[in-house]
Design a protein around this motif. Structure first.
Motif, PDB file in Angstrom:
ATOM      1  N   GLU A 126      -8.127  -2.065   2.109  1.00 29.49           N
ATOM      2  CA  GLU A 126      -8.727  -0.847   2.645  1.00 29.49           C
ATOM      3  C   GLU A 126      -9.272  -1.064   4.060  1.00 29.49           C
ATOM      4  OE1 GLU A 126     -11.574   2.737   0.998  1.00 29.49           O
ATOM      5  OE2 GLU A 126     -12.133   0.674   0.530  1.00 29.49           O
ATOM      6  N   ASP A 127      -9.742  -2.282   4.343  1.00 23.75           N
ATOM      7  CA  ASP A 127     -10.227  -2.594   5.689  1.00 23.75           C
ATOM      8  C   ASP A 127      -9.088  -2.527   6.707  1.00 23.75           C
ATOM      9  OD1 ASP A 127     -12.745  -3.030   4.636  1.00 23.75           O
ATOM     10  OD2 ASP A 127     -12.442  -5.202   4.440  1.00 23.75           O
ATOM     11  N   ILE A 128      -7.899  -2.947   6.279  1.00 20.89           N
ATOM     12  CA  ILE A 128      -6.722  -2.863   7.146  1.00 20.89           C
ATOM     13  C   ILE A 128      -6.361  -1.403   7.382  1.00 20.89           C
ATOM     14  CG2 ILE A 128      -4.264  -3.416   7.361  1.00 20.89           C
ATOM     15  CD1 ILE A 128      -4.786  -5.916   5.687  1.00 20.89           C
ATOM     16  N   LEU A 129      -6.403  -0.608   6.320  1.00 20.71           N
ATOM     17  CA  LEU A 129      -6.097   0.822   6.427  1.00 20.71           C
ATOM     18  C   LEU A 129      -7.030   1.498   7.434  1.00 20.71           C
ATOM     19  CD1 LEU A 129      -4.737   3.462   5.487  1.00 20.71           C
ATOM     20  CD2 LEU A 129      -6.458   3.572   3.664  1.00 20.71           C
ATOM     21  N   GLU A 130      -8.317   1.239   7.308  1.00 13.79           N
ATOM     22  CA  GLU A 130      -9.287   1.863   8.212  1.00 13.79           C
ATOM     23  C   GLU A 130      -9.030   1.457   9.662  1.00 13.79           C
ATOM     24  OE1 GLU A 130     -13.270   1.076   7.039  1.00 13.79           O
ATOM     25  OE2 GLU A 130     -13.146   2.233   5.183  1.00 13.79           O
ATOM     26  N   THR A 131      -8.760   0.192   9.885  1.00 14.41           N
ATOM     27  CA  THR A 131      -8.520  -0.282  11.243  1.00 14.41           C
ATOM     28  C   THR A 131      -7.274   0.359  11.835  1.00 14.41           C
ATOM     29  OG1 THR A 131      -9.553  -2.399  10.698  1.00 14.41           O
ATOM     30  CG2 THR A 131      -8.216  -2.316  12.697  1.00 14.41           C
ATOM     31  N   LEU A 132      -6.199   0.438  11.052  1.00 10.33           N
ATOM     32  CA  LEU A 132      -4.975   1.075  11.526  1.00 10.33           C
ATOM     33  C   LEU A 132      -5.203   2.552  11.816  1.00 10.33           C
ATOM     34  CD1 LEU A 132      -2.281  -0.542   9.202  1.00 10.33           C
ATOM     35  CD2 LEU A 132      -2.543  -0.887  11.666  1.00 10.33           C
ATOM     36  N   TYR A 133      -5.949   3.215  10.954  1.00  5.19           N
ATOM     37  CA  TYR A 133      -6.221   4.642  11.160  1.00  5.19           C
ATOM     38  C   TYR A 133      -6.950   4.874  12.477  1.00  5.19           C
ATOM     39  CZ  TYR A 133      -8.403   9.199  10.792  1.00  5.19           C
ATOM     40  OH  TYR A 133      -8.843  10.474  11.068  1.00  5.19           O
ATOM     41  N   PHE A 134      -8.001   4.103  12.717  1.00  2.00           N
ATOM     42  CA  PHE A 134      -8.788   4.318  13.928  1.00  2.00           C
ATOM     43  C   PHE A 134      -8.059   3.830  15.181  1.00  2.00           C
ATOM     44  CE2 PHE A 134     -12.116   4.849  10.726  1.00  2.00           C
ATOM     45  CZ  PHE A 134     -12.673   6.038  11.181  1.00  2.00           C
ATOM     46  N   ASP A 135      -7.151   2.876  15.034  1.00  2.00           N
ATOM     47  CA  ASP A 135      -6.272   2.526  16.147  1.00  2.00           C
ATOM     48  C   ASP A 135      -5.383   3.717  16.504  1.00  2.00           C
ATOM     49  OD1 ASP A 135      -7.276  -0.004  16.365  1.00  2.00           O
ATOM     50  OD2 ASP A 135      -5.568  -1.005  15.405  1.00  2.00           O
ATOM     51  N   MET A 136      -4.856   4.367  15.489  1.00  2.00           N
ATOM     52  CA  MET A 136      -3.973   5.510  15.693  1.00  2.00           C
ATOM     53  C   MET A 136      -4.709   6.677  16.346  1.00  2.00           C
ATOM     54  SD  MET A 136      -1.877   7.715  12.808  1.00  2.00           S
ATOM     55  CE  MET A 136      -3.403   8.210  11.965  1.00  2.00           C
ATOM     56  N   VAL A 137      -5.858   7.037  15.804  1.00  2.00           N
ATOM     57  CA  VAL A 137      -6.534   8.240  16.306  1.00  2.00           C
ATOM     58  C   VAL A 137      -7.170   8.015  17.673  1.00  2.00           C
ATOM     59  CG1 VAL A 137      -6.948   9.137  13.987  1.00  2.00           C
ATOM     60  CG2 VAL A 137      -8.701   7.726  15.084  1.00  2.00           C
ATOM     61  N   PHE A 138      -7.345   6.763  18.075  1.00  2.00           N
ATOM     62  CA  PHE A 138      -7.840   6.502  19.419  1.00  2.00           C
ATOM     63  C   PHE A 138      -6.923   7.154  20.452  1.00  2.00           C
ATOM     64  CE2 PHE A 138      -7.296   3.912  23.255  1.00  2.00           C
ATOM     65  CZ  PHE A 138      -8.561   3.997  23.799  1.00  2.00           C
ATOM     66  N   HIS A 139      -5.619   7.054  20.229  1.00  2.00           N
ATOM     67  CA  HIS A 139      -4.652   7.640  21.151  1.00  2.00           C
ATOM     68  C   HIS A 139      -4.730   9.169  21.136  1.00  2.00           C
ATOM     69  CE1 HIS A 139      -2.834   3.720  21.764  1.00  2.00           C
ATOM     70  NE2 HIS A 139      -2.767   3.563  20.448  1.00  2.00           N
ATOM     71  N   PHE A 140      -4.913   9.755  19.945  1.00  2.00           N
ATOM     72  CA  PHE A 140      -5.031  11.210  19.844  1.00  2.00           C
ATOM     73  C   PHE A 140      -6.301  11.710  20.522  1.00  2.00           C
ATOM     74  CE2 PHE A 140      -2.578  10.629  15.686  1.00  2.00           C
ATOM     75  CZ  PHE A 140      -1.365  10.906  16.292  1.00  2.00           C
ATOM     76  N   ASP A 141      -7.407  11.018  20.293  1.00  2.00           N
ATOM     77  CA  ASP A 141      -8.683  11.431  20.872  1.00  2.00           C
ATOM     78  C   ASP A 141      -8.628  11.395  22.398  1.00  2.00           C
ATOM     79  OD1 ASP A 141      -9.727  11.791  18.364  1.00  2.00           O
ATOM     80  OD2 ASP A 141     -10.845   9.911  18.322  1.00  2.00           O
ATOM     81  N   LYS A 142      -8.019  10.349  22.939  1.00  2.00           N
ATOM     82  CA  LYS A 142      -7.928  10.240  24.395  1.00  2.00           C
ATOM     83  C   LYS A 142      -7.065  11.356  24.960  1.00  2.00           C
ATOM     84  CE  LYS A 142      -7.091   6.908  28.086  1.00  2.00           C
ATOM     85  NZ  LYS A 142      -6.569   7.942  28.986  1.00  2.00           N
ATOM     86  N   ARG A 143      -5.999  11.687  24.262  1.00  2.00           N
ATOM     87  CA  ARG A 143      -5.111  12.754  24.719  1.00  2.00           C
ATOM     88  C   ARG A 143      -5.868  14.077  24.802  1.00  2.00           C
ATOM     89  NH1 ARG A 143      -2.574  16.080  21.141  1.00  2.00           N
ATOM     90  NH2 ARG A 143      -1.096  17.541  22.031  1.00  2.00           N
TER      91      ARG A 143
END
Length: 206
Positions: A48-65
């Motif tokens: 689950e820790d891996i899942l959370e890290t991957l999720y927030f890595d992904m949304v970082f790009h969306f948030d910046k956009r």
């Protein structure tokens, strides 16, 4: 981020994309990297820790956009390129969108952020509509419900295009599918464009 930690995340993402999140184990990830499960647990105590890290890595790009939207001119080529860029990111993390409902509801931190992100995405869409109207490319949306309806339609399409393709297609979804799906998402706006907007829209999606 350490190289080992980054390698774990990359291997996990590829395995999740191939097999689905639930079917991948810590041991499978460790084996792919030729490391012990204990060594992997030093960096991530549970999957689950891996899942959370991957999720927030992904949304970082969306948030910046979304944060950068106000700095750009809203031409249809620009909007289309932004949609394509987002879909490419989604494709790289497609395991999440394939199993969206389950993964969101199995993790409180992800669910909380996803709900908050919906509000941010809504604001971004409404801002885009206002800029298109200012430039004479979009009609004035006289009915109060239309802006939110359009926003929800675009967000729902964006959230489910990968899931839907996996249901109705026998072959695997490919990056080459993204161009067509990006144009389909933009077509949601077409009935609400001005005559000038429709002409520029058609030029953009040739």
């Amino acid at each position: 981020m350490s190289k080992t930690r980054d390698n774990i995340l990359q291997a996990s993402r590829l395995l999740f994309n191939t097999h689905g999140y639930d079917l991948v184990t810590i041991r499978m990830i460790a084996q792919k990297l030729n490391m012990s499960s204990g060594n992997l647990n030093y960096h991530f105590q549970k999957k689950e820790d891996i899942l959370e890290t991957l999720y927030f890595d992904m949304v970082f790009h969306f948030d910046k956009r979304i944060d950068d939207l106000s700095k750009n001119n809203f031409t249809f080529p620009f909007i289309l390129s932004e949609i394509e860029r987002s879909m490419h990111i989604m494709f790289d993390y497609r395991f999440f969108w394939t199993d969206l409902h389950h993964l969101i509801n199995s993790n409180k931190k992800i669910k909380s952020h996803f709900i908050m992100a919906y509000q941010k995405r809504t604001q971004g869409s409404l801002f885009m509509f206002s800029k298109l109207q200012e430039d004479g490319l979009m009609q004035k949306l006289e009915e109060d419900w239309v802006p939110q309806f359009l926003t929800d339609s675009m967000i729902q399409y964006s959230n489910t295009w990968i899931y839907t393709m996996n249901i109705y297609r026998e072959d695997l979804i490919k990056k080459s599918d993204i161009e067509g799906k990006s144009k389909d998402l933009l077509r949601i706006l077409y009935p609400y464009l001005t005559i000038e907007g429709k002409l520029k829209f058609k030029d953009a999606i040739k």
